[in-house]
Motif scaffolding. Structure first.
Motif, mmCIF file in Angstrom:
data_model
loop_
_atom_site.group_PDB
_atom_site.id
_atom_site.type_symbol
_atom_site.label_atom_id
_atom_site.label_comp_id
_atom_site.label_asym_id
_atom_site.label_seq_id
_atom_site.Cartn_x
_atom_site.Cartn_y
_atom_site.Cartn_z
ATOM 1 N N VAL A 193 -7.582 18.373 -0.792
ATOM 2 C CA VAL A 193 -7.346 17.696 -2.074
ATOM 3 C C VAL A 193 -6.076 16.861 -1.991
ATOM 4 N N GLU A 194 -6.071 15.755 -2.735
ATOM 5 C CA GLU A 194 -4.848 14.966 -2.919
ATOM 6 C C GLU A 194 -4.110 15.589 -4.101
ATOM 7 N N PRO A 195 -2.913 16.103 -3.917
ATOM 8 C CA PRO A 195 -2.242 16.797 -5.016
ATOM 9 C C PRO A 195 -1.686 15.859 -6.090
ATOM 10 N N LEU A 223 -3.521 20.019 1.767
ATOM 11 C CA LEU A 223 -3.072 19.017 0.803
ATOM 12 C C LEU A 223 -2.858 17.707 1.541
ATOM 13 N N ASP A 224 -3.557 16.679 1.085
ATOM 14 C CA ASP A 224 -3.386 15.344 1.649
ATOM 15 C C ASP A 224 -2.313 14.640 0.820
ATOM 16 N N GLU A 225 -1.074 14.681 1.343
ATOM 17 C CA GLU A 225 0.065 14.063 0.636
ATOM 18 C C GLU A 225 0.417 12.711 1.253
ATOM 19 N N ILE A 226 -0.587 12.065 1.835
ATOM 20 C CA ILE A 226 -0.334 10.775 2.478
ATOM 21 C C ILE A 226 0.178 9.749 1.465
ATOM 22 N N PHE A 227 -0.375 9.774 0.265
ATOM 23 C CA PHE A 227 0.117 8.892 -0.799
ATOM 24 C C PHE A 227 1.281 9.527 -1.562
ATOM 25 N N THR A 228 1.163 10.803 -1.910
ATOM 26 C CA THR A 228 2.127 11.416 -2.824
ATOM 27 C C THR A 228 3.428 11.837 -2.148
ATOM 28 N N GLY A 247 -12.052 11.562 -4.653
ATOM 29 C CA GLY A 247 -11.038 11.756 -3.615
ATOM 30 C C GLY A 247 -11.088 10.649 -2.581
ATOM 31 N N TYR A 248 -9.969 10.457 -1.913
ATOM 32 C CA TYR A 248 -9.912 9.507 -0.797
ATOM 33 C C TYR A 248 -9.050 10.118 0.300
ATOM 34 N N HIS A 249 -9.614 10.165 1.511
ATOM 35 C CA HIS A 249 -8.859 10.759 2.615
ATOM 36 C C HIS A 249 -8.880 9.914 3.872
ATOM 37 N N GLY A 250 -9.404 8.689 3.788
ATOM 38 C CA GLY A 250 -9.369 7.823 4.962
ATOM 39 C C GLY A 250 -10.681 7.120 5.206
ATOM 40 N N ASP A 251 -10.689 6.267 6.230
ATOM 41 C CA ASP A 251 -11.826 5.386 6.495
ATOM 42 C C ASP A 251 -12.569 5.701 7.798
ATOM 43 N N ASP A 260 -1.038 8.248 14.493
ATOM 44 C CA ASP A 260 -0.596 6.901 14.123
ATOM 45 C C ASP A 260 -1.080 6.432 12.759
ATOM 46 N N SER A 261 -2.004 7.171 12.141
ATOM 47 C CA SER A 261 -2.482 6.703 10.834
ATOM 48 C C SER A 261 -2.880 7.898 9.976
ATOM 49 N N GLY A 262 -2.932 7.640 8.676
ATOM 50 C CA GLY A 262 -3.283 8.690 7.737
ATOM 51 C C GLY A 262 -4.662 9.266 8.007
ATOM 52 N N SER A 263 -5.636 8.382 8.247
ATOM 53 C CA SER A 263 -6.999 8.862 8.492
ATOM 54 C C SER A 263 -7.028 9.839 9.658
ATOM 55 N N VAL A 264 -6.323 9.497 10.717
ATOM 56 C CA VAL A 264 -6.349 10.375 11.887
ATOM 57 C C VAL A 264 -5.587 11.673 11.597
ATOM 58 N N ALA A 265 -4.552 11.592 10.791
ATOM 59 C CA ALA A 265 -3.855 12.829 10.396
ATOM 60 C C ALA A 265 -4.807 13.762 9.657
ATOM 61 N N VAL A 266 -5.683 13.184 8.820
ATOM 62 C CA VAL A 266 -6.665 14.006 8.099
ATOM 63 C C VAL A 266 -7.714 14.545 9.074
ATOM 64 N N GLU A 267 -8.155 13.698 10.012
ATOM 65 C CA GLU A 267 -9.109 14.182 11.028
ATOM 66 C C GLU A 267 -8.521 15.396 11.756
ATOM 67 N N TRP A 326 0.826 -1.215 0.000
ATOM 68 C CA TRP A 326 0.000 0.000 0.000
ATOM 69 C C TRP A 326 0.858 1.262 0.000
ATOM 70 N N TRP A 327 1.912 1.255 -0.863
ATOM 71 C CA TRP A 327 2.666 2.469 -1.215
ATOM 72 C C TRP A 327 3.597 2.948 -0.096
ATOM 73 N N THR A 328 3.924 2.030 0.816
ATOM 74 C CA THR A 328 4.708 2.476 1.976
ATOM 75 C C THR A 328 6.201 2.149 1.877
ATOM 76 N N SER A 349 1.872 10.392 5.666
ATOM 77 C CA SER A 349 1.937 9.091 6.364
ATOM 78 C C SER A 349 2.565 8.075 5.418
ATOM 79 N N LYS A 350 1.812 7.066 4.996
ATOM 80 C CA LYS A 350 2.264 5.987 4.100
ATOM 81 C C LYS A 350 3.794 5.758 4.054
ATOM 82 N N ALA A 351 4.553 6.475 3.253
ATOM 83 C CA ALA A 351 5.986 6.177 3.124
ATOM 84 C C ALA A 351 6.847 6.875 4.189
HETATM 85 C C1 LIG Z 1 -4.026 5.888 2.602
HETATM 86 C C2 LIG Z 1 -4.524 7.260 2.577
HETATM 87 C C3 LIG Z 1 -5.194 7.828 3.682
HETATM 88 C C4 LIG Z 1 -5.534 7.026 4.913
HETATM 89 O O1 LIG Z 1 -4.417 6.573 5.592
HETATM 90 P P1 LIG Z 1 -4.559 5.357 6.635
HETATM 91 O O2 LIG Z 1 -3.199 5.237 7.233
HETATM 92 O O3 LIG Z 1 -4.965 4.163 5.850
HETATM 93 O O4 LIG Z 1 -5.596 5.740 7.628
HETATM 94 C C5 LIG Z 1 -5.604 9.141 3.592
HETATM 95 N N1 LIG Z 1 -5.353 9.877 2.494
HETATM 96 C C6 LIG Z 1 -4.711 9.385 1.428
HETATM 97 C C7 LIG Z 1 -4.449 10.261 0.256
HETATM 98 C C8 LIG Z 1 -4.287 8.053 1.426
HETATM 99 O O5 LIG Z 1 -3.672 7.553 0.348
#
Ligand SMILES: *Cc1c(COP(=O)(O)O)cnc(C)c1O
Length: 424
Positions: free
Chosen positions: A203-205, A237-242, A143-147, A109-116, A51-53, A266-268
């Motif tokens: 936005v995810e850039p 900017l949600d750069e969790i993936f990028t 868009g996707y920003h978490g669960d 501890d996680s991307g979703s919470v970073a967005v929260e 998952w891109w990490t 987060s992720k990487a």
């Molecule tokens: C994966 C992802 C998240 C969520 O991160 P988690 O660690 O799975 O909670 C949020 N935003 C983007 C852009 C992601 O790719």
């Protein structure tokens, strides 16, 4: 108490999986470089870096050595009232790497919470400044920003299951990502009407990742920055993936030469080793929380925030970006993806082939049988996880040309064989 007369059901509830008759998951035993070794003796070339990490490959000796040392000294201590060397070092590194005055790091501890946290920061930013009513986020389709519940509200309405969860989470303002003058003008109009309700645009850039690896040019981001400024809303900017090289630059926002008000990472961040995320704010955002009133503070604090072992892993990962020619490797990888995936374009059922940085995408008209396609890829000896209507690669930046060719060849073979179609 368990009723021993009932049939056994799986003990592990898998992500995004209908557990009724779910195919049993493969059992991973160990990882090395870009290989996942299974318990049954098979070895899979990993095309998606967990998952891109795992951007430096698995078990990188430098990260392992730094983590092992830290484990002996202090794996964790609470951040309430205490800080420690790994979090200080990581914050110094992030602040130095990030553009502009993105200088204030909040860890989770996680991307979703970073967005929260970014959402809470943006909403409370206005409250603390005495501006009321700005409680909504503006986000984009696909868009996707978490669960988590709040982050689902800013995801694509369909993928974020907005109708199933109607009334559960806050309703946000969701628009099409503007790609031309006409859609920019309608976003401008939308913002004119709703700006008093909107705290921030999120936005995810450059790439909408989980939404289908949909790319947009840097100009979209500079126009969004301009619109945010014009209407006086924050830009997240949600750069969790990028973040960390995936699109060819350390951060995607560099390609548009813009500085968001808040960025999520987060992720990487830890090179794929251990959970950690950061929400980094600019000075003016941070300053809005400085007050003699205790109620103006940011009320958030995950138990394991800024875990020392995780911060050490993140520092070690960033050291590798410094010591090894990662951005050059990404450029080389990008060129190989371009040429290597191009032949897929001619295959029946393929709608598009696109590459950005170390992301290679083959988009199909439709994937009729996802399980069959996944199994066919494993049979080819690769770990690639198609979703929606795409088959994609986001390998470790350190992947060898040989392993990359194997991945691209496997994709070509399974698509040529029509493994994505329902068997006749
Ligand atoms: C994966 C992802 C998240 C969520 O991160 P988690 O660690 O799975 O909670 C949020 N935003 C983007 C852009 C992601 O790719």
């Amino acid at each position: 108490m368990t009723d021993k007369t009932l049939p056994d059901l799986p003990r592990i509830w898998l992500p995004y999986t209908q557990m009724k008759n779910a195919a049993p998951p493969l059992v991973a035993q160990r990882t090395e470089g870009t290989t996942i070794f299974l318990e049954d003796g098979r070895a899979l070339v990993d095309g998606i870096a967990s998952w891109w990490t795992a951007c430096h490959g698995y078990n990188h000796p430098h990260i392992r050595a730094r983590m092992t040392d830290q484990l002996g000294v202090m794996p964790h201590v609470m951040l309430g009232g205490l800080v420690h060397e790994p979090v200080q070092a990581l914050s110094d590194r992030l602040v130095a790497l990030l553009p502009g005055d993105l200088d204030h790091c909040f860890y989770t501890d996680s991307g979703s919470v970073a967005v929260e946290v970014a959402m809470k920061m943006a909403i409370q930013y206005w409250i603390n400044r005495g501006v009321t009513g700005r409680t909504k986020l503006l986000s984009f389709r696909d868009g996707y920003h978490g669960d988590t519940l709040a982050t689902m509200s800013v995801c694509d309405p369909e993928e974020g299951m907005h109708s199933l969860f109607a009334g559960v989470f806050p309703e946000q303002v969701i628009a099409d990502l503007p790609r031309d003058e006409a859609s920019l003008a309608s976003l401008d109009t939308l913002l004119s009407g709703k700006r008093d309700q909107i705290a921030a645009i999120i936005v995810e850039p450059l790439v909408q990742g989980a939404g289908g690896m949909i790319f947009h040019p840097p100009e979209v981001l500079s126009r969004l920055r301009a619109l945010a400024d014009k209407h006086n809303v924050l830009l997240i900017l949600d750069e969790i993936f990028t973040g960390f090289g995936r699109t060819g630059t350390m951060f995607a926002c560099e390609q548009a030469s813009i500085v968001p008000d808040i960025i999520t990472l987060s992720k990487a961040l830890t090179g794929g080793t251990i959970a950690l995320a950061a929400t980094v704010a600019r000075r003016h955002v941070f300053e809005a929380f400085l007050s003699d009133s205790p109620g103006a503070a940011l009320m958030h604090g995950p138990t394991f925030m800024a875990n020392a072992l995780a911060c050490t892993a993140a520092c070690a990962s960033l050291e590798l970006f410094e010591r090894e020619p990662r951005l050059d490797q990404i450029a080389a990888l990008s060129a190989m993806l371009e040429t290597g995936l191009e032949p897929c374009r001619a295959l029946p059922g393929v709608r598009d082939v696109r590459v950005l940085g170390a992301i290679g995408v083959v988009e199909l008209e439709a994937i009729e049988d996802l399980s069959r396609l996944k199994a066919a890829l494993v049979d080819q000896g690769v770990w690639i996880r198609p979703y929606r209507n795409i088959v994609y690669l986001t390998p470790a930046f350190t992947i060898t040309p040989g392993a990359l060719v194997r991945l691209m060849h496997a994709i070509y073979e399974v698509l040529r064989d029509g493994a994505f179609r329902k068997p006749v």
